[in-house]
Design an enzyme around this catalytic site. Sequence first.
Site, PDB file in Angstrom:
ATOM      1  N   ASP A 297       0.825  -1.206   0.000  1.00 17.87           N
ATOM      2  CA  ASP A 297       0.000   0.000   0.000  1.00 17.87           C
ATOM      3  C   ASP A 297       0.865   1.264   0.000  1.00 17.87           C
ATOM      4  O   ASP A 297       1.872   1.334   0.711  1.00 17.87           O
ATOM      5  CB  ASP A 297      -0.852  -0.024   1.283  1.00 17.87           C
ATOM      6  CG  ASP A 297      -1.791   1.160   1.369  1.00 17.87           C
ATOM      7  OD1 ASP A 297      -2.602   1.332   0.455  1.00 17.87           O
ATOM      8  OD2 ASP A 297      -1.703   1.925   2.358  1.00 17.87           O
ATOM      9  N   GLU A 339       1.072  -0.494  -5.200  1.00 14.22           N
ATOM     10  CA  GLU A 339      -0.018   0.469  -5.338  1.00 14.22           C
ATOM     11  C   GLU A 339       0.635   1.844  -5.429  1.00 14.22           C
ATOM     12  O   GLU A 339       0.880   2.521  -4.439  1.00 14.22           O
ATOM     13  CB  GLU A 339      -0.967   0.421  -4.141  1.00 14.22           C
ATOM     14  CG  GLU A 339      -2.234   1.242  -4.363  1.00 14.22           C
ATOM     15  CD  GLU A 339      -2.393   2.462  -3.461  1.00 14.22           C
ATOM     16  OE1 GLU A 339      -3.274   3.290  -3.735  1.00 14.22           O
ATOM     17  OE2 GLU A 339      -1.636   2.616  -2.487  1.00 14.22           O
TER      18      GLU A 339
HETATM   19  C1  GLC Z   1      -3.999   3.497  -0.219  1.00 10.26           C
HETATM   20  C2  GLC Z   1      -5.404   2.962  -0.144  1.00 10.26           C
HETATM   21  C3  GLC Z   1      -6.328   4.043   0.284  1.00 10.26           C
HETATM   22  C4  GLC Z   1      -5.872   4.581   1.589  1.00 10.26           C
HETATM   23  C5  GLC Z   1      -4.410   5.005   1.547  1.00 10.26           C
HETATM   24  C6  GLC Z   1      -3.863   5.195   2.919  1.00 10.26           C
HETATM   25  O1  GLC Z   1      -3.860   4.471  -1.168  1.00 10.26           O
HETATM   26  O2  GLC Z   1      -5.766   2.418  -1.385  1.00 10.26           O
HETATM   27  O3  GLC Z   1      -7.645   3.581   0.353  1.00 10.26           O
HETATM   28  O4  GLC Z   1      -6.654   5.701   1.919  1.00 10.26           O
HETATM   29  O5  GLC Z   1      -3.601   3.996   0.991  1.00 10.26           O
HETATM   30  O6  GLC Z   1      -3.561   3.951   3.521  1.00 10.26           O
HETATM   31  C1  GLC Z   2      -3.208   9.276  -3.307  1.00 10.14           C
HETATM   32  C2  GLC Z   2      -2.153   8.251  -3.194  1.00 10.14           C
HETATM   33  C3  GLC Z   2      -2.663   6.886  -3.416  1.00 10.14           C
HETATM   34  C4  GLC Z   2      -3.968   6.642  -2.706  1.00 10.14           C
HETATM   35  C5  GLC Z   2      -4.943   7.747  -2.892  1.00 10.14           C
HETATM   36  C6  GLC Z   2      -6.123   7.525  -2.027  1.00 10.14           C
HETATM   37  O1  GLC Z   2      -3.571   9.415  -4.636  1.00 10.14           O
HETATM   38  O2  GLC Z   2      -1.126   8.486  -4.125  1.00 10.14           O
HETATM   39  O3  GLC Z   2      -1.699   5.978  -2.961  1.00 10.14           O
HETATM   40  O4  GLC Z   2      -4.563   5.507  -3.230  1.00 10.14           O
HETATM   41  O5  GLC Z   2      -4.347   8.939  -2.566  1.00 10.14           O
HETATM   42  O6  GLC Z   2      -7.111   8.407  -2.431  1.00 10.14           O
END
Ligand code: GLC
Ligand code: GLC
Length: 650
Positions: A297, A339
């Site tokens: 993540d 991600e």
């Molecule tokens: C990732 C997840 C998102 C979350 C963020 C913080 O981007 O997909 O849902 O808010 O991480 O953990």
């Molecule tokens: C930002 C982050 C991503 C996360 C997202 C959640 O775009 O780069 O990691 O999924 O916020 O909204």
Amino acid sequence: MVTLDVERKSKRSLQRLLPRLEKELADSISADSQGWQEFVERIDNYFPSLFNLYLGLYGNRYDFFFHLEDLLISLARSWFARATDLRELDKAREANPLWFQSNQMLGGVCYVDLFAENLEGVKSKIPYFKELGLTYLHLMPLFKAPEGENDGGYAVSSYREVHPPLGTMEQLSSLSRELRQAGISLVVDLVFNHTSDEHIWAERLKAGDEEYADFYRVFPSRELPNAYERNLREIFPDEHAGAFTFFPNLFRNGGWVWTTFHSYQWDLNYANPAVFNRMAEEMLFLANQGVEVIRLDAVAFIWKEMGTNCENLPNAHKIIQAFNAVARISAPAMLFKSEAIVHPDDVVKYIDPGECQLSYNPLLMALLWNSVATRKVRLLSQALATRHTIHPQAAWVNYVRVHDDIGWTFSDEDAASLGVNGYDHRRFLNEFYLGRFEGSFARGLPFQENPKTGDCRISGTCASLAGLEKALNEEGPNAVELAIRRILLIHGVILTAGGIPLIYLGDEIGTLNDYTYRDDPAHERDSRWVHRPRADWEKYARRHDPACMEGRVDLGLQNLIALRKDQEAFSGGELDILPTENDHVLAFIRKHAGQRAVIFANFSESQQTIAARILDQYSVYNEPMLHGISSIPAQQDLELEPLDFLVVGT
Ligand code: GLC
Ligand code: GLC
């Protein structure tokens, strides 16, 4: 690259460390001497690269060797704890390392509670997963998290406990076995950029334990936070400005904690090797529960350096590569998915067999929605032509929706080369998906609108963004038909473009936005909950009925899934763009193992023509039609039906 000098140092370190390990782990070694032998073989193979990375990250620490030894002991302990069936899986995967590139692969993602109440409920849905054809199931964060707001589980209070309402760790591990028997790999998140402020490490820090002050990034005054913030992007501006949160009870006069996301999500300090080692243990613990793919993540944010934007820094890559070496040694079956929802140039930097074998494909996702809105395929074609090829031993995870918002992360330079201004175009896309643009069929909501920068992202389910909500409520059968075609069209692309297609469960039956999140105090401020509804099993029950909306979407999707699974051409990732000389029609060719398929995707609501000359040139007339509603005439122009997804192949 490991230089000769580092190789020598790594060898010598290992010679010094192994006898110490043998002493420390004497009991386990005598109980499992074959296991130890296998471990030593893997150490021989992967220690040089692990050592090289660890040295690069932590070599200047006075206590480097202490942490290195501590890490190796953890790796050995995790390996000894690995069950026999998982060790067998390790061998099978090592013998067939590209298993995940098969056209049989199909991913699904859901929340445990929203889809099936709890882990036992998920188990009872295995027949459904098999019906759909899933081979990969991502269960959204299911670990212990604070009550109330916890960012959908992305604030983890313990990586070793399941969130109590969902079940227990024993149930997770038993679920992973049953899934595997059904041919489905379990995917879970490693939320490793931050923990919740209720994690034991954070609790120790709050209690004044010095060892743990170093686990996070905490500052007694605003001086350093101010200096960092000069170069940082605001990720959740609705929630707090900047990247830090003040906690009055820390230290003597309070402290500022680095919180990239919410205030209750505390960023870990990977400059401290103890954090790396403890997180490696958590990761291997999950691997030993039978998790086959770890979704890493928020990878972009894990390393911070003054004077930079603290995203995608070289050491962030080193940390992940070091985790990868850890996995190769103690849980070789396990893959990483990154991600990274960032600029496409940065997304690809995480993709490598030595880093993340899998990666979300946020560019394809965003550009599919771009084509849906503009009815033009130029940006999409360009991206597939220039940015789709990745390392041959890696794969994209292609999706149209997940649990998060849609961010328009295409490259401004790419857009400019087609005469499109990125800033203006993003504004248009936001207006379109918010339903504010004249004639828009979309029903989306704004997420993290930032008045300072004009930035905004979009929430909404696939069906609501594709026009189904508006069509059902305000228009009529014709608009409903078009919306369903749009849903199937974009799913057609992710199912055939190469890599692992990932379905956000609920989308297969055309689930619409759910506005009730506004009544829940834990969710009301986060519009992403509009596309995270509770599964409605009464609607699912209608999925085989071609006379209702659920059935039309589901049966259409089932056809596309069958198409994917029947054609070996859809394995691997090789893709060539076919120039159609028509702005509305995307066309590409997939090839694998001597098989070939040609895809035409018409993004407009009117008929579109492809010239006979082009069809002739690509030998389209000679091949049978595998999918679509248009018919291919002999040696004449092709008239593609509105929003048709046409496939021919061998
Ligand atoms: C990732 C997840 C998102 C979350 C963020 C913080 O981007 O997909 O849902 O808010 O991480 O953990
Ligand atoms: C930002 C982050 C991503 C996360 C997202 C959640 O775009 O780069 O990691 O999924 O916020 O909204």
